[in-house]
Design a protein around this motif. Structure first.
Motif, PDB file in Angstrom:
ATOM      1  N   LEU A 166       0.831  -1.196   0.000  1.00 19.98           N
ATOM      2  CA  LEU A 166       0.000   0.000   0.000  1.00 19.98           C
ATOM      3  C   LEU A 166       0.871   1.254   0.000  1.00 19.98           C
ATOM      4  N   HIS A 167       1.983   1.201   0.730  1.00 24.58           N
ATOM      5  CA  HIS A 167       2.910   2.336   0.753  1.00 24.58           C
ATOM      6  C   HIS A 167       3.412   2.667  -0.649  1.00 24.58           C
ATOM      7  N   ARG A 168       3.743   1.652  -1.421  1.00 27.43           N
ATOM      8  CA  ARG A 168       4.247   1.899  -2.769  1.00 27.43           C
ATOM      9  C   ARG A 168       3.192   2.574  -3.655  1.00 27.43           C
ATOM     10  N   LEU A 169       1.936   2.308  -3.361  1.00 23.33           N
ATOM     11  CA  LEU A 169       0.860   2.907  -4.153  1.00 23.33           C
ATOM     12  C   LEU A 169       0.602   4.366  -3.772  1.00 23.33           C
ATOM     13  N   MET A 170       0.941   4.746  -2.529  1.00 23.14           N
ATOM     14  CA  MET A 170       0.586   6.093  -2.084  1.00 23.14           C
ATOM     15  C   MET A 170       1.771   6.961  -1.683  1.00 23.14           C
ATOM     16  N   ARG A 171       2.983   6.476  -1.853  1.00 27.81           N
ATOM     17  CA  ARG A 171       4.129   7.217  -1.309  1.00 27.81           C
ATOM     18  C   ARG A 171       4.260   8.616  -1.892  1.00 27.81           C
ATOM     19  N   ASP A 172       3.824   8.818  -3.143  1.00 24.08           N
ATOM     20  CA  ASP A 172       3.923  10.151  -3.738  1.00 24.08           C
ATOM     21  C   ASP A 172       2.900  11.122  -3.161  1.00 24.08           C
ATOM     22  N   ARG A 173       1.912  10.609  -2.428  1.00 24.24           N
ATOM     23  CA  ARG A 173       0.876  11.461  -1.844  1.00 24.24           C
ATOM     24  C   ARG A 173       1.159  11.823  -0.387  1.00 24.24           C
ATOM     25  N   LEU A 174       2.150  11.170   0.222  1.00 23.23           N
ATOM     26  CA  LEU A 174       2.411  11.396   1.641  1.00 23.23           C
ATOM     27  C   LEU A 174       2.793  12.847   1.894  1.00 23.23           C
ATOM     28  N   LYS A 175       2.206  13.429   2.939  1.00 27.48           N
ATOM     29  CA  LYS A 175       2.458  14.823   3.279  1.00 27.48           C
ATOM     30  C   LYS A 175       3.264  14.975   4.570  1.00 27.48           C
ATOM     31  N   VAL A 176       3.051  14.060   5.526  1.00 29.64           N
ATOM     32  CA  VAL A 176       3.699  14.166   6.839  1.00 29.64           C
ATOM     33  C   VAL A 176       4.528  12.908   7.067  1.00 29.64           C
ATOM     34  N   THR A 177       5.842  13.060   7.044  1.00 29.97           N
ATOM     35  CA  THR A 177       6.743  11.926   7.232  1.00 29.97           C
ATOM     36  C   THR A 177       7.890  12.345   8.148  1.00 29.97           C
ATOM     37  N   ALA A 178       8.629  11.363   8.630  1.00 33.01           N
ATOM     38  CA  ALA A 178       9.836  11.618   9.420  1.00 33.01           C
ATOM     39  C   ALA A 178      10.916  10.650   8.960  1.00 33.01           C
ATOM     40  N   ALA A 179      12.140  11.120   8.925  1.00 32.12           N
ATOM     41  CA  ALA A 179      13.275  10.290   8.509  1.00 32.12           C
ATOM     42  C   ALA A 179      13.844   9.552   9.720  1.00 32.12           C
ATOM     43  N   GLY A 180      12.985   8.781  10.390  1.00 25.47           N
ATOM     44  CA  GLY A 180      13.412   8.025  11.558  1.00 25.47           C
ATOM     45  C   GLY A 180      12.887   8.627  12.850  1.00 25.47           C
ATOM     46  N   TYR A 181      12.905   7.826  13.909  1.00 24.06           N
ATOM     47  CA  TYR A 181      12.352   8.259  15.202  1.00 24.06           C
ATOM     48  C   TYR A 181      13.284   9.215  15.925  1.00 24.06           C
ATOM     49  N   THR A 182      14.577   9.095  15.698  1.00 15.68           N
ATOM     50  CA  THR A 182      15.509  10.064  16.280  1.00 15.68           C
ATOM     51  C   THR A 182      15.273  11.445  15.687  1.00 15.68           C
ATOM     52  N   ALA A 183      15.087  11.502  14.367  1.00 22.35           N
ATOM     53  CA  ALA A 183      14.837  12.781  13.702  1.00 22.35           C
ATOM     54  C   ALA A 183      13.533  13.390  14.179  1.00 22.35           C
ATOM     55  N   PHE A 184      12.483  12.566  14.308  1.00 21.86           N
ATOM     56  CA  PHE A 184      11.210  13.104  14.788  1.00 21.86           C
ATOM     57  C   PHE A 184      11.356  13.661  16.199  1.00 21.86           C
ATOM     58  N   THR A 185      12.000  12.903  17.085  1.00 22.40           N
ATOM     59  CA  THR A 185      12.149  13.328  18.479  1.00 22.40           C
ATOM     60  C   THR A 185      12.946  14.619  18.568  1.00 22.40           C
ATOM     61  N   ARG A 186      14.021  14.712  17.799  1.00 24.49           N
ATOM     62  CA  ARG A 186      14.829  15.936  17.786  1.00 24.49           C
ATOM     63  C   ARG A 186      13.992  17.140  17.359  1.00 24.49           C
ATOM     64  N   ASP A 187      13.195  16.973  16.308  1.00 25.02           N
ATOM     65  CA  ASP A 187      12.367  18.079  15.821  1.00 25.02           C
ATOM     66  C   ASP A 187      11.250  18.409  16.805  1.00 25.02           C
ATOM     67  N   TYR A 188      10.685  17.387  17.419  1.00 26.71           N
ATOM     68  CA  TYR A 188       9.592  17.593  18.380  1.00 26.71           C
ATOM     69  C   TYR A 188      10.084  18.419  19.561  1.00 26.71           C
ATOM     70  N   LEU A 189      11.263  18.059  20.075  1.00 28.70           N
ATOM     71  CA  LEU A 189      11.814  18.783  21.216  1.00 28.70           C
ATOM     72  C   LEU A 189      12.275  20.180  20.815  1.00 28.70           C
ATOM     73  N   ALA A 190      12.817  20.325  19.618  1.00 24.91           N
ATOM     74  CA  ALA A 190      13.313  21.630  19.167  1.00 24.91           C
ATOM     75  C   ALA A 190      12.177  22.650  19.116  1.00 24.91           C
ATOM     76  N   ARG A 191      10.987  22.189  18.795  1.00 24.34           N
ATOM     77  CA  ARG A 191       9.845  23.109  18.731  1.00 24.34           C
ATOM     78  C   ARG A 191       9.345  23.503  20.109  1.00 24.34           C
ATOM     79  N   ARG A 192       9.887  22.875  21.157  1.00 20.81           N
ATOM     80  CA  ARG A 192       9.413  23.132  22.510  1.00 20.81           C
ATOM     81  C   ARG A 192      10.479  23.707  23.421  1.00 20.81           C
ATOM     82  N   LEU A 193      11.654  23.898  22.928  1.00 20.90           N
ATOM     83  CA  LEU A 193      12.736  24.463  23.749  1.00 20.90           C
ATOM     84  C   LEU A 193      12.823  25.963  23.574  1.00 20.90           C
TER      85      LEU A 193
END
Length: 295
Positions: A268-295
């Motif tokens: 299913l991912h292969r069928l919709m990957r071009d439509r994805l709007k909200v993604t993260a390049a790994g959980y470390t990257a998401f956590t870093r960005d999440y905390l950066a918006r709150r510091l």
């Protein structure tokens, strides 16, 4: 029409049929691998092999990610057999202090109203704000406290929520009472042997923070809108995480088409990957960005 609705409408019927075909074999093979890891690690810990203490958090991560299997069982998609889905979900619920019957109703309400304030029950607890709130959230202590209170309320017949059907409440309450009985037996076993402490209780406590970090990426900082391509995040990660999480890092895919079993989500991912709007390049990257918006 929301974008996820138009995407589903664009899929030809044969593609939909292939994507949603349930199979016992794929689920049983994956379950054997996941359960086998838990049993193997638990055996090594019980045998006190050299450096066995280092295995405790590993056991905890493998054990606590049974949450993703319980989650899938609420949709009855890992296995073709409905009864197998329900009983696997119940066993996971006992291990995680998360009553399966209640969680199924809670989670399906989450899918009906994903990320809509006042309707999505997942939003009731709120997302952690600030470093202190984030640390408390990631510790896992709030979820253990909430789950314990939930089981007690259900057992006493005092849990009520708008997403709980009256006809289903007696089954949920009976399940909670059975769980309390099992926990009582587990507690008594500790008098004679600390085995469950080392292979289940302590590892689960150590593993919960990793699950909290993982779950926060699913909808954290996503817009409060009905479009599944915007209110949910797909996180790109490695095969080990995808295995332990039963492919749920493909979370936009899961929310757009919940009837698709875990083993078909990459398709299913292969069928919709071009439509994805909200993604993260790994959980470390998401956590870093999440905390950066709150510091």
């Amino acid at each position: 029409m929301d974008e996820h609705v138009s995407f589903l409408a664009s899929l030809p019927p044969p593609v939909k049929a292939a994507l949603t075909e349930p199979r016992d074999r794929a689920g049983l093979i994956h379950l054997a691998g996941h359960a086998g890891l838990i049993l193997a690690l638990g055996t090594l810990i019980a045998l006190n092999v050299p450096f066995w203490g280092l295995l405790l958090p590993v056991q905890g991560i493998v054990l606590i990610f049974l949450f993703t299997l319980e989650h899938e069982c609420t949709h009855r998609t890992p296995f073709r057999t409905a009864l197998l889905n329900d009983w696997v979900g119940r066993v996971c619920g006992v291990l995680l202090l998360l009553p399966f019957g209640w969680f199924r109703a809670f989670h399906l309400a989450h899918h009906r109203h994903t990320n809509i304030p006042g309707k999505d029950p997942e939003l009731e607890a709120g997302k952690p704000e600030g470093p202190g709130g984030w640390l408390i959230h990631v510790s896992g202590l709030p979820v253990w406290r909430a789950n314990t209170a939930l089981i007690l309320l259900l057992a006493m017949g005092r849990e009520r929520a708008p997403y709980l059907a009256d006809r289903a409440l007696p089954r949920m309450e009976s399940e909670a009472r059975i769980m309390l009985g099992l926990y009582g037996l587990a507690g008594l076993s500790l008098i004679w042997s600390p085995l469950l402490l080392w292979v289940w209780i302590l590892p689960a406590l150590l593993g919960q923070p990793f699950l909290r970090l993982y779950l926060l990426a699913e909808h954290g900082d996503c817009p409060f809108v009905a479009n599944m391509f915007e209110n949910t995040r797909t996180t790109f990660t490695n095969r080990i995480v995808r295995f332990l999480a039963w492919n749920m890092p493909y979370h936009v895919e899961h929310h757009v088409y919940p009837a698709v079993p875990f083993h078909r989500l990459p398709d299913l991912h292969r069928l919709m990957r071009d439509r994805l709007k909200v993604t993260a390049a790994g959980y470390t990257a998401f956590t870093r960005d999440y905390l950066a918006r709150r510091l």
